[in-house]
Design a protein around this motif. Structure first.
Motif, mmCIF file in Angstrom:
data_model
loop_
_atom_site.group_PDB
_atom_site.id
_atom_site.type_symbol
_atom_site.label_atom_id
_atom_site.label_comp_id
_atom_site.label_asym_id
_atom_site.label_seq_id
_atom_site.Cartn_x
_atom_site.Cartn_y
_atom_site.Cartn_z
ATOM 1 N N ALA A 67 38.169 -56.371 28.024
ATOM 2 C CA ALA A 67 38.322 -55.626 29.518
ATOM 3 C C ALA A 67 36.598 -56.193 29.999
ATOM 4 C CB ALA A 67 38.187 -54.279 29.343
ATOM 5 N N GLU A 68 35.513 -55.468 29.473
ATOM 6 C CA GLU A 68 34.258 -54.952 29.453
ATOM 7 C C GLU A 68 33.594 -56.626 30.094
ATOM 8 O OE1 GLU A 68 31.558 -52.835 28.097
ATOM 9 O OE2 GLU A 68 30.204 -53.649 28.614
ATOM 10 N N VAL B 113 35.703 -59.369 31.353
ATOM 11 C CA VAL B 113 36.478 -60.020 32.212
ATOM 12 C C VAL B 113 35.740 -59.464 33.629
ATOM 13 C CG1 VAL B 113 38.422 -59.593 32.854
ATOM 14 C CG2 VAL B 113 38.768 -59.704 31.263
ATOM 15 N N ALA B 114 35.351 -57.682 33.047
ATOM 16 C CA ALA B 114 35.114 -56.814 34.300
ATOM 17 C C ALA B 114 33.727 -57.839 35.193
ATOM 18 C CB ALA B 114 34.610 -55.519 34.790
ATOM 19 N N ARG B 115 32.946 -58.063 34.412
ATOM 20 C CA ARG B 115 31.124 -58.600 34.796
ATOM 21 C C ARG B 115 31.754 -59.676 34.828
ATOM 22 N NH1 ARG B 115 27.211 -58.488 29.932
ATOM 23 N NH2 ARG B 115 25.767 -58.827 31.804
ATOM 24 N N LEU C 191 33.986 -60.822 36.808
ATOM 25 C CA LEU C 191 35.123 -60.825 37.955
ATOM 26 C C LEU C 191 33.614 -60.741 38.475
ATOM 27 C CD1 LEU C 191 38.691 -59.164 37.039
ATOM 28 C CD2 LEU C 191 37.982 -61.759 37.771
ATOM 29 N N GLU C 192 32.540 -59.627 38.289
ATOM 30 C CA GLU C 192 32.419 -58.846 38.942
ATOM 31 C C GLU C 192 30.994 -60.168 39.495
ATOM 32 O OE1 GLU C 192 29.169 -56.335 37.497
ATOM 33 O OE2 GLU C 192 29.335 -54.839 39.745
ATOM 34 N N TYR C 193 30.398 -61.083 38.573
ATOM 35 C CA TYR C 193 29.534 -61.434 38.947
ATOM 36 C C TYR C 193 29.866 -62.722 40.179
ATOM 37 C CZ TYR C 193 26.085 -65.929 37.402
ATOM 38 O OH TYR C 193 25.188 -66.903 37.942
#
Lengths: 277, 216
Positions: A108-109, A111-113, A115-117
């Motif tokens: 999850a973490e 993935v979040a990074r 997506l943000e990038y």
């Protein structure tokens, strides 16, 4: 970035490696960028990364980078470790003693990074697609202040470089200076300011040391210090600017130059000068 | 004053201004003319330019008007320019984008998003006046925070920061983005910075009103 085939995601680099030249990274902007690239060429969802496959390809890419004599920065290794950790977590059954978010998808973490990038990559591209001043569109120039010549090769000098230059100047003067001697001469900052500005009125720019030593004339320490203070004061008033050239690596090099600042009129610094004294 | 003459005056002012000049500033020197009338005049001028196939147009950027050549002439103008044409690396663009949307940000936050060291890029952006140091964050270590500079708006042809293209929402994560365990990001409150924006942005805001799109 070009879209190489899935089996050779770093082909851009390997092809140029054949030439035997130092190779530049095939346009990866860092570990996250490389990871995004792998995800894209494998045609998988960011939100559902087949971690074993991607981790393996990621490590292969790092190996190849090393083979190509590229400096694999620590950031790449850090992400490799993260991938390995996630992979191991995925193999373990969920720990019932952990509750809530902790027991969620270990990806999850990351993935979040990602997506943000990716979001910022997209918007960076969008920004790049605009009509940029100085690249796509050019302004009517008006009769603005004279641009600093070779501005691209110069930076404004920070106070530390200036102090260093002054220290060197003082040291240079020190040994061969006159033995201690009481002088009746009084130098004021105000007077030195006028001298500096007069010197700059005749020429576009002066070298810092040249100003300190008044074009070669022998000067006392007191005068040296006062001139230095005058230069500091004028810089603060933005009547002058201090510049230094850059070498190829972008490191400040060579003598410090002093120029009048275009923006500030003579009246302005004269006025502030009278405030000062 | 005759309307046609007013229009010519506005044109002359914008032509000769070395940087974007605000409607308010122009209105100051035009008798019986307010900023919104200046805008109307600029719109008329731009229409006129289109009609007669001019090589330039008036943009409204960073809170002011500026005359700029049409993009189609860029290949010629780049060769004529004394300075090197603007070139922004991928790293510079990405970093600028993050700063633009997240400002004020610390170097650590930038590095967290991009996953790489930001030192060199920050220096180059600072040197090119595209970003500025906007104070410190009041947390241990008091890290410097960065924000975009006025020059950023000029270069990217933006009237104000709010005109930045919308940042695509992360649909896959839904509204839960902030609740995701991306601690470092969520822990970046934006309001903690001491020195607020300098006056320039305030100017920009105040003139945002009936801003016509840059030319066209």
């Amino acid at each position: 970035m070009s879209a190489p085939t899935p089996d050779a995601p770093w082909s851009a680099a390997s092809s140029s490696a054949a030439d035997g030249y130092a190779v530049k990274l095939p346009l990866f902007e860092g570990p996250l960028d490389l990871l995004l690239h792998l995800i894209r060429i494998n045609e998988v969802e960011i939100t559902d990364i087949p971690i074993a496959t991607i981790a393996e390809q990621y490590l292969q890419a790092l190996d190849l980078m090393r083979e190509l004599d590229l400096d694999v920065a620590g950031e790449y290794l850090l992400l490799a470790a993260t991938l390995a950790w996630i992979k191991s977590r995925m193999l373990l059954p969920p720990d019932p003693s952990e509750d809530g978010e902790e027991s969620g998808d270990p990806r999850a973490e990351l993935v979040a990074r990602l997506l943000e990038y990716q979001r910022f990559k997209e918007v960076a591209q969008e920004l790049d697609g605009r009509q940029l001043l100085g690249r796509d569109v050019f302004p009517a120039q008006g009769a603005g202040p004279e641009p600093i010549p070779d501005a691209e090769r110069e930076i404004e000098v920070g106070v530390f470089q200036l102090m260093e230059a002054f220290r060197q100047a003082m040291r240079r003067e020190g040994p061969r200076g006159v033995p201690h001697e009481v002088e009746a001469e009084t130098v004021t900052v105000r007077e030195r300011i006028l001298v500096v500005m007069q010197a700059l009125a005749q020429r576009d720019s002066c070298e810092f040391e040249e100003l300190l030593f008044e074009m070669g004339e022998r000067v006392s320490r007191a005068k040296l210090v006062t001139t230095f203070l005058a230069i500091l004061e004028l810089t603060r008033l933005e009547a002058i600017g201090l510049y230094q050239g850059l070498d190829e690596l972008g490191v400040p090099q060579g003598p410090i130059h002093i120029r009048r600042k275009g923006g500030v009129g003579e009246a302005s610094w004269m006025e502030r000068l009278s405030d000062l004294m | 004053m005759e309307r046609d003459q007013q229009r010519r005056i506005v044109e002359a002012i914008i032509l000769s201004s070395p940087e974007p000049i605000s409607a308010a500033r122009i209105a100051e020197v035009l008798p019986r003319c307010n900023p919104s009338q200046v805008r109307t005049i600029v719109r008329d001028l731009n229409e006129e330019y289109v009609e007669r196939h001019s090589a330039f147009e008036i943009w409204e950027v960073a809170g002011g008007f500026q005359m700029r050549s049409l993009p189609e002439f860029a290949p010629y103008l780049r060769q004529i320019q004394k300075t090197r044409p603007l070139r922004l690396s991928q790293a510079a663009l990405e970093t600028l984008a993050i700063i633009a949307y997240r400002q004020p940000v610390t170097r650590a936050e930038l590095e967290q998003v991009r996953g790489v060291d930001a030192g060199a890029v920050l220096r180059s952006l600072l040197e090119r006046d595209l970003i500025r140091v906007a104070g410190h964050r009041e947390v241990p270590g008091r890290p410097i925070v960065y924000a975009t500079a006025r020059r950023f708006l000029e270069v990217f042809g933006l009237m104000k920061l709010a005109d930045l293209p919308a940042l695509r929402e992360v649909a896959d994560l839904g509204a839960g983005e902030d609740e995701e365990p991306v601690a470092s990001d969520a822990a970046a409150p934006e309001a903690e910075v001491l020195p607020p924006d300098d006056g320039s942005e305030a100017d920009v805001e105040s003139e945002a009103g009936a801003a016509p799109e840059p030319a066209l």
